[in-house]
Motif scaffolding. Structure first.
Motif, PDB file in Angstrom:
ATOM      1  N   MET A   1       0.845  -1.199   0.000  1.00 30.52           N
ATOM      2  CA  MET A   1       0.000   0.000   0.000  1.00 30.52           C
ATOM      3  C   MET A   1       0.877   1.244   0.000  1.00 30.52           C
ATOM      4  N   ARG A   2       0.631   2.141  -0.941  1.00 28.77           N
ATOM      5  CA  ARG A   2       1.464   3.347  -1.042  1.00 28.77           C
ATOM      6  C   ARG A   2       1.094   4.357   0.049  1.00 28.77           C
ATOM      7  N   LYS A   3       2.110   4.932   0.627  1.00 32.34           N
ATOM      8  CA  LYS A   3       1.930   5.936   1.679  1.00 32.34           C
ATOM      9  C   LYS A   3       1.919   7.329   1.053  1.00 32.34           C
ATOM     10  N   ILE A   4       1.017   8.189   1.515  1.00 30.74           N
ATOM     11  CA  ILE A   4       0.974   9.588   1.063  1.00 30.74           C
ATOM     12  C   ILE A   4       1.397  10.476   2.223  1.00 30.74           C
ATOM     13  N   HIS A   5       2.434  11.267   1.993  1.00 28.94           N
ATOM     14  CA  HIS A   5       2.922  12.234   2.970  1.00 28.94           C
ATOM     15  C   HIS A   5       2.665  13.650   2.446  1.00 28.94           C
ATOM     16  N   VAL A   6       2.459  14.583   3.343  1.00 26.41           N
ATOM     17  CA  VAL A   6       2.370  15.995   2.985  1.00 26.41           C
ATOM     18  C   VAL A   6       3.415  16.762   3.788  1.00 26.41           C
ATOM     19  N   ILE A   7       4.276  17.498   3.080  1.00 26.43           N
ATOM     20  CA  ILE A   7       5.255  18.381   3.716  1.00 26.43           C
ATOM     21  C   ILE A   7       4.713  19.798   3.598  1.00 26.43           C
ATOM     22  N   THR A   8       4.536  20.469   4.719  1.00 31.48           N
ATOM     23  CA  THR A   8       3.767  21.713   4.729  1.00 31.48           C
ATOM     24  C   THR A   8       4.513  22.939   4.211  1.00 31.48           C
ATOM     25  N   GLN A   9       5.835  22.866   4.087  1.00 35.48           N
ATOM     26  CA  GLN A   9       6.567  23.963   3.454  1.00 35.48           C
ATOM     27  C   GLN A   9       7.933  23.455   2.986  1.00 35.48           C
ATOM     28  N   LYS A  10       8.453  24.101   1.978  1.00 36.21           N
ATOM     29  CA  LYS A  10       9.664  23.615   1.304  1.00 36.21           C
ATOM     30  C   LYS A  10      10.856  23.514   2.237  1.00 36.21           C
ATOM     31  N   GLU A  11      10.910  24.362   3.264  1.00 35.37           N
ATOM     32  CA  GLU A  11      12.054  24.355   4.169  1.00 35.37           C
ATOM     33  C   GLU A  11      12.165  23.046   4.954  1.00 35.37           C
ATOM     34  N   ALA A  12      11.090  22.279   5.029  1.00 33.66           N
ATOM     35  CA  ALA A  12      11.099  21.009   5.765  1.00 33.66           C
ATOM     36  C   ALA A  12      11.494  19.822   4.892  1.00 33.66           C
ATOM     37  N   VAL A  13      11.763  20.058   3.622  1.00 38.22           N
ATOM     38  CA  VAL A  13      12.106  18.964   2.710  1.00 38.22           C
ATOM     39  C   VAL A  13      13.505  18.436   3.029  1.00 38.22           C
ATOM     40  N   LYS A  14      13.600  17.123   3.189  1.00 34.75           N
ATOM     41  CA  LYS A  14      14.890  16.444   3.309  1.00 34.75           C
ATOM     42  C   LYS A  14      15.193  15.845   1.933  1.00 34.75           C
TER      43      LYS A  14
ATOM     44  N   SER B   1       6.204   3.154  -4.654  1.00 34.26           N
ATOM     45  CA  SER B   1       6.955   4.249  -4.029  1.00 34.26           C
ATOM     46  C   SER B   1       6.040   5.135  -3.194  1.00 34.26           C
ATOM     47  N   SER B   2       6.602   5.672  -2.122  1.00 31.35           N
ATOM     48  CA  SER B   2       5.857   6.642  -1.326  1.00 31.35           C
ATOM     49  C   SER B   2       5.588   7.894  -2.146  1.00 31.35           C
ATOM     50  N   ILE B   3       4.481   8.561  -1.834  1.00 34.07           N
ATOM     51  CA  ILE B   3       4.091   9.782  -2.527  1.00 34.07           C
ATOM     52  C   ILE B   3       4.278  10.938  -1.559  1.00 34.07           C
ATOM     53  N   VAL B   4       5.074  11.922  -1.956  1.00 40.00           N
ATOM     54  CA  VAL B   4       5.371  13.076  -1.100  1.00 40.00           C
ATOM     55  C   VAL B   4       4.852  14.330  -1.775  1.00 40.00           C
ATOM     56  N   LEU B   5       3.915  14.989  -1.135  1.00 36.82           N
ATOM     57  CA  LEU B   5       3.320  16.215  -1.656  1.00 36.82           C
ATOM     58  C   LEU B   5       3.968  17.394  -0.938  1.00 36.82           C
ATOM     59  N   VAL B   6       4.662  18.225  -1.707  1.00 39.54           N
ATOM     60  CA  VAL B   6       5.453  19.319  -1.139  1.00 39.54           C
ATOM     61  C   VAL B   6       4.719  20.644  -1.319  1.00 39.54           C
ATOM     62  N   CYS B   7       4.263  21.207  -0.224  1.00 41.91           N
ATOM     63  CA  CYS B   7       3.687  22.550  -0.247  1.00 41.91           C
ATOM     64  C   CYS B   7       4.831  23.563  -0.247  1.00 41.91           C
ATOM     65  N   SER B   8       4.811  24.488  -1.188  1.00 47.21           N
ATOM     66  CA  SER B   8       5.917  25.448  -1.274  1.00 47.21           C
ATOM     67  C   SER B   8       5.958  26.365  -0.064  1.00 47.21           C
ATOM     68  N   GLY B   9       4.780  26.758   0.430  1.00 46.05           N
ATOM     69  CA  GLY B   9       4.736  27.687   1.547  1.00 46.05           C
ATOM     70  C   GLY B   9       4.945  29.121   1.095  1.00 46.05           C
ATOM     71  N   ASN B  10       4.946  30.002   2.063  1.00 46.60           N
ATOM     72  CA  ASN B  10       5.006  31.429   1.782  1.00 46.60           C
ATOM     73  C   ASN B  10       6.217  32.044   2.476  1.00 46.60           C
ATOM     74  N   ASP B  11       7.380  31.966   1.810  1.00 47.51           N
ATOM     75  CA  ASP B  11       8.600  32.590   2.326  1.00 47.51           C
ATOM     76  C   ASP B  11       8.880  32.162   3.770  1.00 47.51           C
ATOM     77  N   ASP B  12       9.071  30.851   3.954  1.00 52.78           N
ATOM     78  CA  ASP B  12       9.394  30.249   5.236  1.00 52.78           C
ATOM     79  C   ASP B  12       8.190  30.145   6.178  1.00 52.78           C
ATOM     80  N   ARG B  13       6.976  30.274   5.637  1.00 50.67           N
ATOM     81  CA  ARG B  13       5.774  30.146   6.464  1.00 50.67           C
ATOM     82  C   ARG B  13       4.781  29.198   5.795  1.00 50.67           C
ATOM     83  N   PHE B  14       3.872  28.696   6.597  1.00 57.67           N
ATOM     84  CA  PHE B  14       2.790  27.841   6.110  1.00 57.67           C
ATOM     85  C   PHE B  14       1.897  28.633   5.163  1.00 57.67           C
TER      86      PHE B  14
END
Length: 247
Positions: free
Chosen positions: A1-14, A139-152
């Motif tokens: 089963m594929r996992k869906i992740h949400v990253i709330t802003q780009k600064e948190a992307v590894k 593969s896991s699915i990672v949805l990357v929210c860009s955010g607003n200049d270091d903010r949600f």
């Protein structure tokens, strides 16, 4: 089963963790919506770069006529067109576009090492989800929210929820806590006609810089564009256009 992740802003992307994942970058107001409209208006490929210096360097080596778009913290850049989706018209001849922005293009750069990288917004999220669901892998699915200049960013989180909603409706997905909340936010916002997005921080910023129609324009085109942008070889192309050509 594929996992869906949400990253709330780009600064948190590894970045190293995306190598085996399918990713989608979302910047509803402006960058990813603008990229999607560029592809729809016959601008292809689209080069998304980190900032104005890289954009100008790339512009210098272009052999044909191209479109140069950019902004920094909401302000226009000298020598660049503003990346306002409202202003884009259809090009009779296919042209290259180069775009830089405060959030979306930086998020794309951070996510570029994903196994597959799609570009999504409210205008095409249904098609991106459809394409991801067609993939024959686990593969896991990672949805990357860009955010607003270091903010949600409210609108990006709801844009991620759109993808979660369409994927989850197909069944067979395991949702992270953030994915569950994003889906709930999308359902609520959709039921209200996305009205609260018109009063988001980014929408207010665009109004202050004299682009008052951009947010409403994107909302009005909710799920109306059949464009599936994919990042390949350092540039963004329309995967659906490639499929049609192959046929």
């Amino acid at each position: 089963m594929r996992k869906i992740h949400v990253i709330t802003q780009k600064e948190a992307v590894k970045e190293e963790r995306l190598a085996g994942c399918t990713a989608a970058v979302i910047d509803v107001f402006l960058a990813t919506s603008t990229i999607i409209f560029l592809l729809d208006r016959n601008y292809e490929p689209v080069h998304a770069v980190l900032g104005s210096e890289q954009a100008l360097e790339l512009s210098k080596v272009q052999e044909s006529e191209h479109l140069l778009l950019g902004e920094s913290k909401g302000e226009g850049l000298e020598g660049f067109d503003y990346p306002d989706p409202c202003a884009l018209t259809y090009s009779a001849e296919r042209k290259t576009a180069i775009i830089c922005s405060t959030n979306g293009t930086i998020a794309i750069e951070k996510a570029k090492h994903a196994k597959k990288l799609y570009i999504s917004s409210l205008v095409n999220g249904h098609r991106v989800a459809e394409r991801i669901h067609q993939e024959q892998d686990d593969s896991s699915i990672v949805l990357v929210c860009s955010g607003n200049d270091d903010r949600f960013s409210m609108e990006d989180f709801i844009g991620a929820g759109q993808l979660v909603e369409h994927l989850d409706n197909q069944g067979g997905y395991d949702l992270s806590d953030a994915a569950k909340l994003a889906q709930k936010a999308y359902r609520s916002s959709f039921a209200e006609g996305f009205n609260e997005l018109l009063y988001s921080e980014t929408a207010d910023l665009l109004k202050r810089f004299n682009f008052p129609e951009a947010a409403e324009f994107v909302i009005r085109h909710h799920e109306k564009l059949n464009v599936v942008p994919i990042y390949e070889n350092g540039m963004i192309v329309n995967e659906r256009h490639q499929v049609r050509n192959a046929e």
